[in-house]
Design an enzyme around this catalytic site. Sequence first.
Site, short mmCIF file in Angstrom:
data_model
loop_
_atom_site.label_atom_id
_atom_site.label_comp_id
_atom_site.label_asym_id
_atom_site.label_seq_id
_atom_site.Cartn_x
_atom_site.Cartn_y
_atom_site.Cartn_z
N LYS A 294 0.85 -1.19 0.00
CA LYS A 294 0.00 0.00 0.00
C LYS A 294 0.89 1.24 0.00
O LYS A 294 1.68 1.44 0.92
CB LYS A 294 -0.91 -0.01 1.24
CG LYS A 294 -1.65 1.32 1.50
CD LYS A 294 -2.60 1.22 2.68
CE LYS A 294 -3.21 2.58 3.04
NZ LYS A 294 -4.14 2.49 4.20
N ASP A 299 -2.75 10.09 3.54
CA ASP A 299 -4.13 9.65 3.72
C ASP A 299 -4.88 10.64 4.61
O ASP A 299 -4.83 10.56 5.83
CB ASP A 299 -4.17 8.25 4.34
CG ASP A 299 -5.60 7.73 4.52
OD1 ASP A 299 -6.54 8.35 3.97
OD2 ASP A 299 -5.77 6.70 5.22
N LYS A 306 -10.39 12.47 8.07
CA LYS A 306 -9.94 12.05 9.40
C LYS A 306 -9.95 13.23 10.37
O LYS A 306 -9.82 14.37 9.94
CB LYS A 306 -8.50 11.54 9.31
CG LYS A 306 -8.34 10.19 8.65
CD LYS A 306 -6.86 9.81 8.57
CE LYS A 306 -6.66 8.46 7.91
NZ LYS A 306 -7.26 7.35 8.66
N ASP A 317 1.63 6.58 5.28
CA ASP A 317 0.67 5.54 4.89
C ASP A 317 1.15 4.76 3.65
O ASP A 317 0.41 3.97 3.09
CB ASP A 317 -0.71 6.17 4.66
CG ASP A 317 -1.86 5.20 4.92
OD1 ASP A 317 -1.65 4.20 5.63
OD2 ASP A 317 -2.96 5.44 4.39
N ASP A 376 -12.15 6.71 3.47
CA ASP A 376 -10.95 6.51 4.29
C ASP A 376 -10.50 5.05 4.28
O ASP A 376 -9.41 4.73 4.75
CB ASP A 376 -11.21 7.00 5.72
CG ASP A 376 -9.94 7.18 6.53
OD1 ASP A 376 -8.85 7.16 5.92
OD2 ASP A 376 -10.05 7.35 7.76
N GLU A 378 -9.26 3.34 1.96
CA GLU A 378 -8.73 3.47 0.59
C GLU A 378 -7.62 2.48 0.29
O GLU A 378 -7.37 2.17 -0.88
CB GLU A 378 -8.24 4.91 0.37
CG GLU A 378 -6.83 5.22 0.87
CD GLU A 378 -6.64 5.06 2.36
OE1 GLU A 378 -7.62 5.12 3.11
OE2 GLU A 378 -5.48 4.87 2.79
N ARG A 380 -7.39 -0.73 0.83
CA ARG A 380 -7.91 -1.95 0.21
C ARG A 380 -8.32 -1.68 -1.24
O ARG A 380 -8.27 -2.58 -2.08
CB ARG A 380 -9.09 -2.47 1.05
CG ARG A 380 -10.24 -1.49 1.17
CD ARG A 380 -11.18 -1.83 2.33
NE ARG A 380 -10.62 -1.41 3.62
CZ ARG A 380 -11.24 -1.55 4.79
NH1 ARG A 380 -12.43 -2.12 4.85
NH2 ARG A 380 -10.65 -1.15 5.90
N1 BES Z 1 -4.31 4.41 6.87
C1 BES Z 1 -5.45 4.09 7.65
C2 BES Z 1 -5.15 3.08 8.75
C3 BES Z 1 -4.18 3.50 9.83
C4 BES Z 1 -4.67 3.90 11.06
C5 BES Z 1 -2.82 3.43 9.64
C6 BES Z 1 -3.78 4.26 12.06
C7 BES Z 1 -1.94 3.79 10.64
C8 BES Z 1 -2.41 4.20 11.84
C9 BES Z 1 -6.56 3.49 6.78
O1 BES Z 1 -6.61 3.96 5.48
C10 BES Z 1 -7.87 3.80 7.42
O2 BES Z 1 -8.17 4.94 7.54
N2 BES Z 1 -8.59 2.76 7.84
C11 BES Z 1 -9.86 2.90 8.48
C12 BES Z 1 -10.90 2.12 7.69
C13 BES Z 1 -12.31 2.35 8.14
C14 BES Z 1 -12.75 3.73 7.71
C15 BES Z 1 -13.20 1.29 7.55
C16 BES Z 1 -9.77 2.35 9.89
O3 BES Z 1 -9.16 1.28 10.06
O4 BES Z 1 -10.22 3.00 10.80
ZN ZN Z 2 -7.71 5.72 5.21
ZN ZN Z 3 -4.73 4.60 4.69
#
Ligand code: BES
Ligand code: ZN
Ligand code: ZN
Length: 530
Positions: A294, A299, A306, A317, A376, A378, A380
């Site tokens: 990824k 992000d 966020k 990210d 968010d 993204e 996947r």
């Molecule tokens: N990049 C984030 C995940 C992340 C969180 C990485 C904290 C490093 C530290 C990812 O893209 C994300 O935002 N995931 C969300 C998905 C949700 C909106 C379904 C999550 O895991 O909260």
């Molecule tokens: Zn995200």
């Molecule tokens: Zn992310």
Amino acid sequence: MRIFLALLLSTTALPALAQERPVSLVGSGVAASSAQNSATRPIRFAAAAPAGSTLVVPLLRADGVAAATAGLPSATAEAIRAGVAAARFEPKANTTLSLYGVPGHARVLLVGIKPVREVPLEADIANFAGTALQELRGDPAEIAILTAGLPADAAGYAATQAAFGAQLGQYRFDRLKSTSKAPPVAPVTVVTADAGAAARYAADLQHVADATAFARDLVTTPATELYPESFVAEVRAQLRGVPNVRITVLDEAQMRSLGMGSLVGVGQGSRRPSRLLAVEYRGGSGAPLALVGKGITFDSGGISIKPALGMWEMKGDMAGAAATMGAVIAAARRGANVNVVAVAALSENMPGGNAQRPGDVVRTMNGKTIEVINTDAEGRLVLADANQWTIRQFQPMALVNIATLTGGIVAALGDEYAGLFAREETLAGRLMTAGGKVGEDLWRMPIHPSYAEDMASEIADIKNANEGGRAGSGTAAHFISYLTPEPTPWAHIDMAAVDRAEKALPTVPKGPRGFGVRLLDQLLRGYESR
Ligand code: BES
Ligand code: ZN
Ligand code: ZN
């Protein structure tokens, strides 16, 4: 007006009027810095410690000083023994004791090693050296690391692992400070009777240490400088002149014509266009192992934006993509006997006027459709198209994803482990073993069949997030698995919690870990035919 501007631009002192922003420019156009990080200590190998050096002595047991100091003048060895006894130093893993006034050496640093088994693992040795280099960061003297006291069984890797740990432990990122007080750069000498160690280190582990530093630099570099196109340029620069490497880069037009709506959709709210980067290294035979990372260079969350707290960390990210690139760079430079293709799915996730919206439906390369419930989620989305393309293009024998994918894995595993999801046991086993060996531990997580129901969409084939977020890491893994064609063996490492070390680890100063480079490098070693 154009002529007027051209005239102004040809003079040296530009009046404010002439510094109009070119239409094509993204960002301010004023670079924060172009300097390199300050130099680190060179690492050498020799049969004896240089006079006056700060001596690093690894210690397995409190009564092991005689063995650890074998070869030193007896007055020096005796002073160290007396100092350890007086301090009642009980060596535990990576505990330290400094002694001053020892004959011949202004400072002696004892570092504990507590191996799980009788013989220290390679990672135990890298750890003591990394601990020492961090502790001695400000020491102006040369450093000599003794290895004589390590068990004979470890002799084959003691010196090179000590050098490896030292190099990893002295990492720093200081190139954006305009007034940096660079730490001392007096050399490190690994003291060893092993005459071949220097050549073996230079041909092998040094490349892994350098690739780890490269991955760390990428994670820290702000998104002003690091975006999909510049990520590609950085990787190209690392591989210039390295044999048996082929680099493929897809731009947005190419991805669009291949039907990669899921990947391109993520970047459509950004002024920085997405890229798909593939680095193929062929040093062995047979189908390659694919490592797909990824690479979200920032992000923001997109329209599902966020909260402000901690958002800055999302410049990192792309840590998964940095890990895949680090591993292939190390493999190519050390001439590994293996075929590998590393892929980086590169986008910037921004809430621009053309950004994708919650509720949009996008189509992946193989025709499957996705309802974007949350912009968010993204990572996947970019991985779905990247995996499909990688399988079609390279027919890999197995595919491993690595990604800072979910907040859920942070809640589940803290920063002790990255999460491992897999639909194939042999690959999962190889990854668990590789991680344990290099100290980048994985913990196996489930993909329960019920996650398929959680991710079912009413209008598309699948949705990208389940509202409520139950089993957020597992449902994300299911999503990627669903969109990654069988029967390719597939595993996925969720490294969201381990991208940065909040406090220093033995071979990682506080900051980016470069997590995954050593793990994937070790995985590749398992496939090398020797
Ligand atoms: N990049 C984030 C995940 C992340 C969180 C990485 C904290 C490093 C530290 C990812 O893209 C994300 O935002 N995931 C969300 C998905 C949700 C909106 C379904 C999550 O895991 O909260
Ligand atoms: Zn995200
Ligand atoms: Zn992310």
